[in-house]
Design a protein around this motif. Sequence first.
Motif, PDB file in Angstrom:
ATOM      1  N   ALA A   1     -23.869  59.626 -15.614  1.00 24.01           N
ATOM      2  CA  ALA A   1     -22.555  59.029 -15.356  1.00 24.01           C
ATOM      3  C   ALA A   1     -21.443  60.036 -15.610  1.00 24.01           C
ATOM      4  CB  ALA A   1     -22.364  57.787 -16.219  1.00 24.01           C
ATOM      5  N   ALA A   2     -21.741  61.314 -15.448  1.00 17.58           N
ATOM      6  CA  ALA A   2     -20.733  62.349 -15.701  1.00 17.58           C
ATOM      7  C   ALA A   2     -19.503  62.170 -14.817  1.00 17.58           C
ATOM      8  CB  ALA A   2     -21.342  63.732 -15.488  1.00 17.58           C
ATOM      9  N   ASP A   3     -19.693  61.746 -13.572  1.00 14.74           N
ATOM     10  CA  ASP A   3     -18.547  61.525 -12.697  1.00 14.74           C
ATOM     11  C   ASP A   3     -17.643  60.423 -13.240  1.00 14.74           C
ATOM     12  OD1 ASP A   3     -20.492  62.944 -10.756  1.00 14.74           O
ATOM     13  OD2 ASP A   3     -18.655  62.779  -9.582  1.00 14.74           O
ATOM     14  N   ALA A   4     -18.231  59.360 -13.744  1.00 13.95           N
ATOM     15  CA  ALA A   4     -17.442  58.273 -14.323  1.00 13.95           C
ATOM     16  C   ALA A   4     -16.731  58.735 -15.586  1.00 13.95           C
ATOM     17  CB  ALA A   4     -18.339  57.072 -14.619  1.00 13.95           C
ATOM     18  N   ASN A   5     -17.410  59.538 -16.396  1.00 10.99           N
ATOM     19  CA  ASN A   5     -16.794  60.021 -17.634  1.00 10.99           C
ATOM     20  C   ASN A   5     -15.697  61.040 -17.357  1.00 10.99           C
ATOM     21  OD1 ASN A   5     -16.760  59.974 -20.574  1.00 10.99           O
ATOM     22  ND2 ASN A   5     -17.497  62.080 -20.458  1.00 10.99           N
ATOM     23  N   ALA A   6     -15.735  61.679 -16.192  1.00 10.75           N
ATOM     24  CA  ALA A   6     -14.703  62.665 -15.850  1.00 10.75           C
ATOM     25  C   ALA A   6     -13.341  62.009 -15.643  1.00 10.75           C
ATOM     26  CB  ALA A   6     -15.108  63.421 -14.582  1.00 10.75           C
ATOM     27  N   ILE A   7     -13.322  60.743 -15.285  1.00  4.66           N
ATOM     28  CA  ILE A   7     -12.060  60.087 -14.932  1.00  4.66           C
ATOM     29  C   ILE A   7     -11.077  60.045 -16.106  1.00  4.66           C
ATOM     30  CG2 ILE A   7     -11.020  57.909 -14.178  1.00  4.66           C
ATOM     31  CD1 ILE A   7     -13.550  57.477 -12.464  1.00  4.66           C
TER      32      ILE A   7
ATOM     33  N   ASP B   1     -25.331  50.551 -11.304  1.00  2.00           N
ATOM     34  CA  ASP B   1     -25.268  50.720  -9.847  1.00  2.00           C
ATOM     35  C   ASP B   1     -26.395  51.638  -9.367  1.00  2.00           C
ATOM     36  OD1 ASP B   1     -23.765  50.423  -7.221  1.00  2.00           O
ATOM     37  OD2 ASP B   1     -23.750  52.601  -7.447  1.00  2.00           O
ATOM     38  N   GLU B   2     -26.679  52.675 -10.129  1.00  2.00           N
ATOM     39  CA  GLU B   2     -27.785  53.565  -9.779  1.00  2.00           C
ATOM     40  C   GLU B   2     -29.105  52.813  -9.811  1.00  2.00           C
ATOM     41  OE1 GLU B   2     -26.716  56.196  -8.256  1.00  2.00           O
ATOM     42  OE2 GLU B   2     -27.218  57.862  -9.606  1.00  2.00           O
ATOM     43  N   ALA B   3     -29.269  51.922 -10.792  1.00  2.00           N
ATOM     44  CA  ALA B   3     -30.497  51.128 -10.883  1.00  2.00           C
ATOM     45  C   ALA B   3     -30.665  50.239  -9.655  1.00  2.00           C
ATOM     46  CB  ALA B   3     -30.493  50.296 -12.162  1.00  2.00           C
ATOM     47  N   TYR B   4     -29.587  49.647  -9.187  1.00  2.52           N
ATOM     48  CA  TYR B   4     -29.662  48.830  -7.975  1.00  2.52           C
ATOM     49  C   TYR B   4     -30.019  49.675  -6.757  1.00  2.52           C
ATOM     50  CZ  TYR B   4     -28.090  44.403  -9.950  1.00  2.52           C
ATOM     51  OH  TYR B   4     -28.023  43.226 -10.649  1.00  2.52           O
ATOM     52  N   ARG B   5     -29.489  50.875  -6.705  1.00  2.00           N
ATOM     53  CA  ARG B   5     -29.838  51.764  -5.593  1.00  2.00           C
ATOM     54  C   ARG B   5     -31.333  52.065  -5.626  1.00  2.00           C
ATOM     55  NH1 ARG B   5     -25.421  54.084  -3.081  1.00  2.00           N
ATOM     56  NH2 ARG B   5     -26.675  55.818  -2.305  1.00  2.00           N
TER      57      ARG B   5
ATOM     58  N   THR C   1     -24.890  41.458 -15.437  1.00  2.00           N
ATOM     59  CA  THR C   1     -24.925  41.850 -14.021  1.00  2.00           C
ATOM     60  C   THR C   1     -26.282  42.426 -13.621  1.00  2.00           C
ATOM     61  OG1 THR C   1     -24.126  44.134 -14.394  1.00  2.00           O
ATOM     62  CG2 THR C   1     -22.457  42.391 -14.157  1.00  2.00           C
ATOM     63  N   VAL C   2     -27.174  42.613 -14.596  1.00  2.00           N
ATOM     64  CA  VAL C   2     -28.515  43.129 -14.294  1.00  2.00           C
ATOM     65  C   VAL C   2     -29.399  41.950 -13.897  1.00  2.00           C
ATOM     66  CG1 VAL C   2     -30.497  44.443 -15.148  1.00  2.00           C
ATOM     67  CG2 VAL C   2     -28.186  45.008 -15.935  1.00  2.00           C
ATOM     68  N   THR C   3     -29.443  41.683 -12.614  1.00  2.00           N
ATOM     69  CA  THR C   3     -30.228  40.570 -12.081  1.00  2.00           C
ATOM     70  C   THR C   3     -31.098  41.096 -10.940  1.00  2.00           C
ATOM     71  OG1 THR C   3     -28.436  39.992 -10.556  1.00  2.00           O
ATOM     72  CG2 THR C   3     -28.439  38.886 -12.702  1.00  2.00           C
ATOM     73  N   GLU C   4     -31.817  40.216 -10.286  1.00  2.00           N
ATOM     74  CA  GLU C   4     -32.693  40.661  -9.189  1.00  2.00           C
ATOM     75  C   GLU C   4     -31.919  41.474  -8.163  1.00  2.00           C
ATOM     76  OE1 GLU C   4     -35.055  37.681  -7.364  1.00  2.00           O
ATOM     77  OE2 GLU C   4     -36.090  37.156  -9.212  1.00  2.00           O
ATOM     78  N   PRO C   5     -32.507  42.550  -7.684  1.00  2.00           N
ATOM     79  CA  PRO C   5     -33.894  42.996  -7.817  1.00  2.00           C
ATOM     80  C   PRO C   5     -34.197  43.848  -9.055  1.00  2.00           C
ATOM     81  CG  PRO C   5     -32.776  44.416  -6.275  1.00  2.00           C
ATOM     82  CD  PRO C   5     -31.772  43.396  -6.707  1.00  2.00           C
ATOM     83  N   LEU C   6     -33.476  43.597 -10.159  1.00  2.00           N
ATOM     84  CA  LEU C   6     -33.768  44.243 -11.430  1.00  2.00           C
ATOM     85  C   LEU C   6     -34.185  43.178 -12.437  1.00  2.00           C
ATOM     86  CD1 LEU C   6     -30.631  46.583 -11.655  1.00  2.00           C
ATOM     87  CD2 LEU C   6     -32.927  47.240 -10.899  1.00  2.00           C
ATOM     88  N   ARG C   7     -34.986  43.584 -13.417  1.00  2.00           N
ATOM     89  CA  ARG C   7     -35.420  42.662 -14.469  1.00  2.00           C
ATOM     90  C   ARG C   7     -35.239  43.359 -15.810  1.00  2.00           C
ATOM     91  NH1 ARG C   7     -41.068  42.078 -16.544  1.00  2.00           N
ATOM     92  NH2 ARG C   7     -41.082  40.255 -17.915  1.00  2.00           N
TER      93      ARG C   7
ATOM     94  N   LEU D   1     -19.023  53.537 -17.596  1.00  2.00           N
ATOM     95  CA  LEU D   1     -20.273  54.296 -17.665  1.00  2.00           C
ATOM     96  C   LEU D   1     -21.468  53.384 -17.405  1.00  2.00           C
ATOM     97  CD1 LEU D   1     -19.573  56.431 -20.888  1.00  2.00           C
ATOM     98  CD2 LEU D   1     -19.000  56.980 -18.508  1.00  2.00           C
ATOM     99  N   ALA D   2     -21.446  52.208 -18.030  1.00  2.00           N
ATOM    100  CA  ALA D   2     -22.523  51.246 -17.813  1.00  2.00           C
ATOM    101  C   ALA D   2     -22.580  50.820 -16.356  1.00  2.00           C
ATOM    102  CB  ALA D   2     -22.338  50.033 -18.715  1.00  2.00           C
ATOM    103  N   ALA D   3     -21.412  50.555 -15.770  1.00  2.00           N
ATOM    104  CA  ALA D   3     -21.372  50.121 -14.375  1.00  2.00           C
ATOM    105  C   ALA D   3     -21.963  51.181 -13.463  1.00  2.00           C
ATOM    106  CB  ALA D   3     -19.930  49.812 -13.969  1.00  2.00           C
ATOM    107  N   SER D   4     -21.682  52.450 -13.761  1.00  2.00           N
ATOM    108  CA  SER D   4     -22.220  53.539 -12.947  1.00  2.00           C
ATOM    109  C   SER D   4     -23.746  53.586 -13.031  1.00  2.00           C
ATOM    110  CB  SER D   4     -21.622  54.872 -13.410  1.00  2.00           C
ATOM    111  OG  SER D   4     -22.187  55.961 -12.705  1.00  2.00           O
ATOM    112  N   ALA D   5     -24.282  53.487 -14.252  1.00  2.00           N
ATOM    113  CA  ALA D   5     -25.736  53.547 -14.424  1.00  2.00           C
ATOM    114  C   ALA D   5     -26.425  52.337 -13.802  1.00  2.00           C
ATOM    115  CB  ALA D   5     -26.079  53.652 -15.912  1.00  2.00           C
TER     116      ALA D   5
END
Length: 342
Positions: free
Chosen positions: A112-118, A318-322, A33-39, A312-316
């Motif tokens: 990703a502490a919020d994700a790990n809290a779940i 998503d932050e990279a895309y932001r 899922t790590v694609t443009e605008p990420l490399r 956790l990966a999805a959260s991080a």
Amino acid sequence: MSPAEATARPLNVALAMGPGVGRRVFPPQRLATVTEPLRLLSPDPITDFSTPEARRLLEETEVLLTGWGCRMIDGAVLAAAPRLRYVLHAAGSLKHHVGAECWERGIQVSTAADANAIPVAEYTLAMILLANKRVLQIGRELHRARAAVDPEKLFPDLGNYGKRVGIIGASKIGRHVIRLLEPYELEVVLADPFVTPDQAAALGVELMGLEELVASSDVVSLHAPSLPATRNMIDAGLIARLRPGATFINTSRGELVDQDALLRRLEEGDVFAVLDVTTPWVLPADAGFYTNPNVLLTPHVAGSLGTELERLAASAIDEAYRAARGEALRYEVKAEELAFTA
């Protein structure tokens, strides 16, 4: 970075974590899922910042996705990573991974502490409901008797209706536990010196002092951070105040509890404990917690494991895309927050 700059070219992304962690937290389907605008510079995480390959990757890296076992990102690492602007941690605590130099250089950091809290909150909810229903004790008695047992004769007060649940610490996990408890007809109270009565009311709980909470709750659940100021915060005096029949739950850290005092109280036979964390992490084989019938020990399973790791990966990511879109990070951690977070 302005939005115009953000769309000019992809941001270079690298991974850094301990051996074996990458495939568990960032499986191939998630890395895809790590694609443009990420490399993504490499699917293989950096496990040692001093190797030639690590130095080559760091030279190009703008976004570093980190995880458990990541080596400390200090001044020496930053010197090898002149383009680094974001450290996005796919786990909870940053203290053993991200040095103060990162904030000093203006690097943005998130967790990703919020994700790990779940999953921790889900585990806690399950244990609260089981504790009030006396499921663990009744199940143990059934195994022992191998015959019919009378639950109400064993525990006349069993049930969740109207019971008081005391939450110690309005941390990310503590607040999520409070939210999960909303549908149940329980009385939820909170002890946290940093929460005002108005804030407690907004959470839908009653704020009270720690001693009163411990003495009056049917279940006491600990969610405070591990800090020098919180070591042994659940001391012998508080443990003595646990009401007969109460259950103490710890999914935080073992060092927050006077374990010797807790074991002595458990040996009296009138309280119960659910311990997902202890000090040391693995208790010695002769520890009394293993044999005490009023204790449920679990091996730190409350936090993210198995399929939950990918959250956790999805959260991080998503932050990279932001970051790539020039947007503010959702879970940014400021340097001044480290003094009161785990």
